[in-house]
Design a protein around this motif. Sequence first.
Motif, PDB file in Angstrom:
ATOM      1  N   UNK A 111       0.705  -1.076   0.091  1.00 56.40           N
ATOM      2  CA  UNK A 111       0.143  -0.018  -0.002  1.00 56.40           C
ATOM      3  C   UNK A 111       0.775   1.308   0.099  1.00 56.40           C
ATOM      4  N   UNK A 112       1.964   1.377   0.778  1.00 60.60           N
ATOM      5  CA  UNK A 112       2.757   2.307   0.970  1.00 60.60           C
ATOM      6  C   UNK A 112       3.435   2.659  -0.498  1.00 60.60           C
ATOM      7  N   UNK A 113       4.031   1.431  -1.086  1.00 64.98           N
ATOM      8  CA  UNK A 113       4.833   1.373  -2.248  1.00 64.98           C
ATOM      9  C   UNK A 113       3.803   2.010  -3.497  1.00 64.98           C
ATOM     10  N   UNK A 114       2.521   1.692  -3.594  1.00 66.38           N
ATOM     11  CA  UNK A 114       1.328   2.299  -4.478  1.00 66.38           C
ATOM     12  C   UNK A 114       1.260   3.450  -4.251  1.00 66.38           C
ATOM     13  N   UNK A 115       1.057   4.212  -2.961  1.00 69.15           N
ATOM     14  CA  UNK A 115       0.807   5.486  -2.706  1.00 69.15           C
ATOM     15  C   UNK A 115       2.162   6.311  -3.308  1.00 69.15           C
ATOM     16  N   UNK A 116       3.124   5.902  -2.829  1.00 65.21           N
ATOM     17  CA  UNK A 116       4.405   6.698  -3.166  1.00 65.21           C
ATOM     18  C   UNK A 116       4.622   6.664  -4.571  1.00 65.21           C
ATOM     19  N   UNK A 117       4.375   5.563  -5.271  1.00 61.16           N
ATOM     20  CA  UNK A 117       4.488   5.653  -6.816  1.00 61.16           C
ATOM     21  C   UNK A 117       3.500   6.471  -7.456  1.00 61.16           C
ATOM     22  N   UNK A 118       2.274   6.460  -6.998  1.00 60.39           N
ATOM     23  CA  UNK A 118       1.205   7.372  -7.512  1.00 60.39           C
ATOM     24  C   UNK A 118       1.752   8.843  -7.149  1.00 60.39           C
ATOM     25  N   UNK A 119       1.943   9.171  -6.045  1.00 64.67           N
ATOM     26  CA  UNK A 119       2.194  10.477  -5.669  1.00 64.67           C
ATOM     27  C   UNK A 119       3.588  10.946  -6.646  1.00 64.67           C
ATOM     28  N   UNK A 120       4.659  10.224  -6.955  1.00 62.02           N
ATOM     29  CA  UNK A 120       5.598  10.378  -7.596  1.00 62.02           C
ATOM     30  C   UNK A 120       5.226  10.809  -8.839  1.00 62.02           C
ATOM     31  N   UNK A 121       4.453  10.021  -9.614  1.00 62.46           N
ATOM     32  CA  UNK A 121       3.998  10.159 -10.895  1.00 62.46           C
ATOM     33  C   UNK A 121       3.159  11.464 -11.193  1.00 62.46           C
ATOM     34  N   UNK A 122       2.261  11.512 -10.019  1.00 65.27           N
ATOM     35  CA  UNK A 122       1.486  12.799  -9.937  1.00 65.27           C
ATOM     36  C   UNK A 122       2.272  14.060 -10.012  1.00 65.27           C
ATOM     37  N   UNK A 123       3.376  14.057  -9.062  1.00 68.43           N
ATOM     38  CA  UNK A 123       4.392  15.118  -9.107  1.00 68.43           C
ATOM     39  C   UNK A 123       4.953  15.559 -10.556  1.00 68.43           C
ATOM     40  N   UNK A 124       5.457  14.436 -11.183  1.00 66.28           N
ATOM     41  CA  UNK A 124       5.834  14.376 -12.671  1.00 66.28           C
ATOM     42  C   UNK A 124       4.637  14.960 -13.668  1.00 66.28           C
ATOM     43  N   UNK A 125       3.701  14.628 -13.561  1.00 65.36           N
ATOM     44  CA  UNK A 125       2.598  15.102 -14.319  1.00 65.36           C
ATOM     45  C   UNK A 125       2.455  16.614 -14.143  1.00 65.36           C
TER      46      UNK A 125
END
Length: 128
Positions: A111-125
């Motif tokens: 769950x933490x990995x998924x959230x971190x991955x999503x947040x990182x992708x959102x920051x890049x977007x």
Amino acid sequence: MREPLPADMFDELCPSSLNPIRFGDKWAPLVIRCLEHGPRRFSELRVPLSRVTPKVLTQSLRSLERDGLVTRTVYAEATPRVEYELTPLGRSLLKPLEVACAWAAEHWDELLDARESYDAAARLDRAG
């Protein structure tokens, strides 16, 4: 005399905070867990739920009461006292909530990995 609720009952590393299953609102499952062993006053609930503002805790308690999961009892004493308690319907959520918390604990890292991955992708977007 009731045993006080521990202040660290829901620290930031508690799997309950990652529980994807919502009963009412974000804080409702934590309130339900606080009421598991009997009625509690608002001030008692504030100890383990210190990250919740009083306004939001009040809204959560009202929502749980509206859904028939919690009762609010006012005692007409010299200093009025209010207690919140799980109804039988609210108590019926304890088992499913226990299972959901166990699931969140088991899948904590994912769950933490998924959230971190999503947040990182959102920051890049947003940046790009």
